[in-house]
Scaffold this motif. Structure first.
Motif, PDB file in Angstrom:
ATOM      1  N   ILE A 234       0.839  -1.208   0.000  1.00 30.54           N
ATOM      2  CA  ILE A 234       0.000   0.000   0.000  1.00 30.54           C
ATOM      3  C   ILE A 234       0.872   1.256   0.000  1.00 30.54           C
ATOM      4  O   ILE A 234       0.596   2.211  -0.727  1.00 30.54           O
ATOM      5  CB  ILE A 234      -0.972  -0.015   1.199  1.00 30.54           C
ATOM      6  CG1 ILE A 234      -2.022  -1.109   1.009  1.00 30.54           C
ATOM      7  CG2 ILE A 234      -1.633   1.344   1.390  1.00 30.54           C
ATOM      8  CD1 ILE A 234      -2.861  -1.378   2.247  1.00 30.54           C
ATOM      9  N   ALA A 235       1.938   1.260   0.790  1.00 26.40           N
ATOM     10  CA  ALA A 235       2.840   2.413   0.831  1.00 26.40           C
ATOM     11  C   ALA A 235       3.504   2.626  -0.528  1.00 26.40           C
ATOM     12  O   ALA A 235       3.625   3.760  -1.006  1.00 26.40           O
ATOM     13  CB  ALA A 235       3.890   2.226   1.926  1.00 26.40           C
ATOM     14  N   TRP A 236       3.937   1.552  -1.165  1.00 22.95           N
ATOM     15  CA  TRP A 236       4.569   1.636  -2.487  1.00 22.95           C
ATOM     16  C   TRP A 236       3.580   2.155  -3.533  1.00 22.95           C
ATOM     17  O   TRP A 236       3.926   2.936  -4.409  1.00 22.95           O
ATOM     18  CB  TRP A 236       5.091   0.255  -2.881  1.00 22.95           C
ATOM     19  CG  TRP A 236       5.566   0.161  -4.287  1.00 22.95           C
ATOM     20  CD1 TRP A 236       6.749   0.637  -4.788  1.00 22.95           C
ATOM     21  CD2 TRP A 236       4.880  -0.434  -5.382  1.00 22.95           C
ATOM     22  NE1 TRP A 236       6.819   0.371  -6.134  1.00 22.95           N
ATOM     23  CE2 TRP A 236       5.684  -0.290  -6.522  1.00 22.95           C
ATOM     24  CE3 TRP A 236       3.643  -1.073  -5.505  1.00 22.95           C
ATOM     25  CZ2 TRP A 236       5.311  -0.769  -7.772  1.00 22.95           C
ATOM     26  CZ3 TRP A 236       3.273  -1.551  -6.748  1.00 22.95           C
ATOM     27  CH2 TRP A 236       4.096  -1.402  -7.866  1.00 22.95           C
ATOM     28  N   LEU A 237       2.343   1.753  -3.421  1.00 23.51           N
ATOM     29  CA  LEU A 237       1.314   2.080  -4.409  1.00 23.51           C
ATOM     30  C   LEU A 237       0.740   3.481  -4.229  1.00 23.51           C
ATOM     31  O   LEU A 237       0.123   4.027  -5.145  1.00 23.51           O
ATOM     32  CB  LEU A 237       0.183   1.040  -4.275  1.00 23.51           C
ATOM     33  CG  LEU A 237      -0.803   0.873  -5.395  1.00 23.51           C
ATOM     34  CD1 LEU A 237      -0.113   0.488  -6.686  1.00 23.51           C
ATOM     35  CD2 LEU A 237      -1.832  -0.172  -5.008  1.00 23.51           C
ATOM     36  N   ALA A 238       0.971   4.106  -3.098  1.00 23.56           N
ATOM     37  CA  ALA A 238       0.288   5.349  -2.713  1.00 23.56           C
ATOM     38  C   ALA A 238       0.324   6.462  -3.751  1.00 23.56           C
ATOM     39  O   ALA A 238      -0.663   7.173  -3.926  1.00 23.56           O
ATOM     40  CB  ALA A 238       0.849   5.858  -1.392  1.00 23.56           C
ATOM     41  N   ASP A 239       1.431   6.646  -4.446  1.00 23.65           N
ATOM     42  CA  ASP A 239       1.537   7.766  -5.387  1.00 23.65           C
ATOM     43  C   ASP A 239       1.303   7.353  -6.843  1.00 23.65           C
ATOM     44  O   ASP A 239       1.531   8.142  -7.755  1.00 23.65           O
ATOM     45  CB  ASP A 239       2.896   8.454  -5.250  1.00 23.65           C
ATOM     46  CG  ASP A 239       4.058   7.538  -5.593  1.00 23.65           C
ATOM     47  OD1 ASP A 239       3.849   6.310  -5.705  1.00 23.65           O
ATOM     48  OD2 ASP A 239       5.187   8.047  -5.739  1.00 23.65           O
ATOM     49  N   LYS A 240       0.829   6.142  -7.057  1.00 21.91           N
ATOM     50  CA  LYS A 240       0.578   5.650  -8.413  1.00 21.91           C
ATOM     51  C   LYS A 240      -0.811   6.088  -8.881  1.00 21.91           C
ATOM     52  O   LYS A 240      -1.727   6.247  -8.079  1.00 21.91           O
ATOM     53  CB  LYS A 240       0.662   4.122  -8.473  1.00 21.91           C
ATOM     54  CG  LYS A 240       1.920   3.520  -7.875  1.00 21.91           C
ATOM     55  CD  LYS A 240       3.144   3.824  -8.685  1.00 21.91           C
ATOM     56  CE  LYS A 240       4.358   3.048  -8.255  1.00 21.91           C
ATOM     57  NZ  LYS A 240       5.040   3.509  -7.071  1.00 21.91           N
ATOM     58  N   PRO A 241      -1.000   6.278 -10.199  1.00 22.24           N
ATOM     59  CA  PRO A 241      -2.320   6.662 -10.720  1.00 22.24           C
ATOM     60  C   PRO A 241      -3.325   5.515 -10.573  1.00 22.24           C
ATOM     61  O   PRO A 241      -2.930   4.349 -10.433  1.00 22.24           O
ATOM     62  CB  PRO A 241      -2.047   6.987 -12.189  1.00 22.24           C
ATOM     63  CG  PRO A 241      -0.773   6.297 -12.524  1.00 22.24           C
ATOM     64  CD  PRO A 241       0.015   6.188 -11.253  1.00 22.24           C
ATOM     65  N   PRO A 242      -4.628   5.821 -10.622  1.00 26.32           N
ATOM     66  CA  PRO A 242      -5.663   4.810 -10.416  1.00 26.32           C
ATOM     67  C   PRO A 242      -5.568   3.585 -11.327  1.00 26.32           C
ATOM     68  O   PRO A 242      -5.853   2.482 -10.893  1.00 26.32           O
ATOM     69  CB  PRO A 242      -6.970   5.560 -10.677  1.00 26.32           C
ATOM     70  CG  PRO A 242      -6.647   6.968 -10.341  1.00 26.32           C
ATOM     71  CD  PRO A 242      -5.206   7.161 -10.756  1.00 26.32           C
ATOM     72  N   ASP A 243      -5.166   3.759 -12.579  1.00 26.41           N
ATOM     73  CA  ASP A 243      -5.095   2.620 -13.499  1.00 26.41           C
ATOM     74  C   ASP A 243      -3.698   2.035 -13.629  1.00 26.41           C
ATOM     75  O   ASP A 243      -3.399   1.316 -14.578  1.00 26.41           O
ATOM     76  CB  ASP A 243      -5.646   3.017 -14.870  1.00 26.41           C
ATOM     77  CG  ASP A 243      -7.165   3.092 -14.859  1.00 26.41           C
ATOM     78  OD1 ASP A 243      -7.796   2.158 -14.322  1.00 26.41           O
ATOM     79  OD2 ASP A 243      -7.719   4.081 -15.361  1.00 26.41           O
ATOM     80  N   PHE A 244      -2.819   2.303 -12.652  1.00 22.92           N
ATOM     81  CA  PHE A 244      -1.469   1.758 -12.663  1.00 22.92           C
ATOM     82  C   PHE A 244      -1.530   0.242 -12.630  1.00 22.92           C
ATOM     83  O   PHE A 244      -2.339  -0.358 -11.931  1.00 22.92           O
ATOM     84  CB  PHE A 244      -0.690   2.272 -11.443  1.00 22.92           C
ATOM     85  CG  PHE A 244       0.669   1.659 -11.305  1.00 22.92           C
ATOM     86  CD1 PHE A 244       1.714   2.109 -12.096  1.00 22.92           C
ATOM     87  CD2 PHE A 244       0.897   0.645 -10.397  1.00 22.92           C
ATOM     88  CE1 PHE A 244       2.975   1.535 -11.987  1.00 22.92           C
ATOM     89  CE2 PHE A 244       2.149   0.075 -10.269  1.00 22.92           C
ATOM     90  CZ  PHE A 244       3.196   0.528 -11.064  1.00 22.92           C
TER      91      PHE A 244
END
Length: 96
Positions: A74-84
């Motif tokens: 979740i921490a790694w994914l936090a700044d990724k766009p919605p469709d990453f």
């Protein structure tokens, strides 16, 4: 965040165009309740846990979010766009 956006309960980011239904208790274990997740979030859950473990120990979003590896994800994914999207590798030793 825009008003009215549907939020992924696992990573708490807005859902994009692609969404998948996750059974909190796997269907094979009698589960019916589902939640909408990003495909990457859904795949991460199933890469870490066997269905019997999901049913026994991780049958809620809160329980899933409390797992250390899910927390790092979740921490790694936090700044990724919605469709990453990225490949999800199966965790070593996932199935006992």
């Amino acid at each position: 965040m825009e008003t009215g956006a549907v939020i992924c309960p696992l990573c708490e980011r807005p859902l994009g165009r692609r969404r998948e239904r996750h059974h909190l208790v796997p269907r094979l274990k009698g589960g019916r309740e589902t939640v909408l997740l990003h495909p990457i979030c859904h795949r991460k859950i199933h890469s870490l846990f066997a269905e019997s473990v999901l049913a026994r120990s991780y049958a809620s979003i809160e329980a899933l979010r409390g797992h250390p590896e899910i927390g790092r994800f979740i921490a790694w994914l936090a700044d990724k766009p919605p469709d990453f999207h990225a490949s999800t590798r199966t965790a070593k030793g996932r199935r006992p």
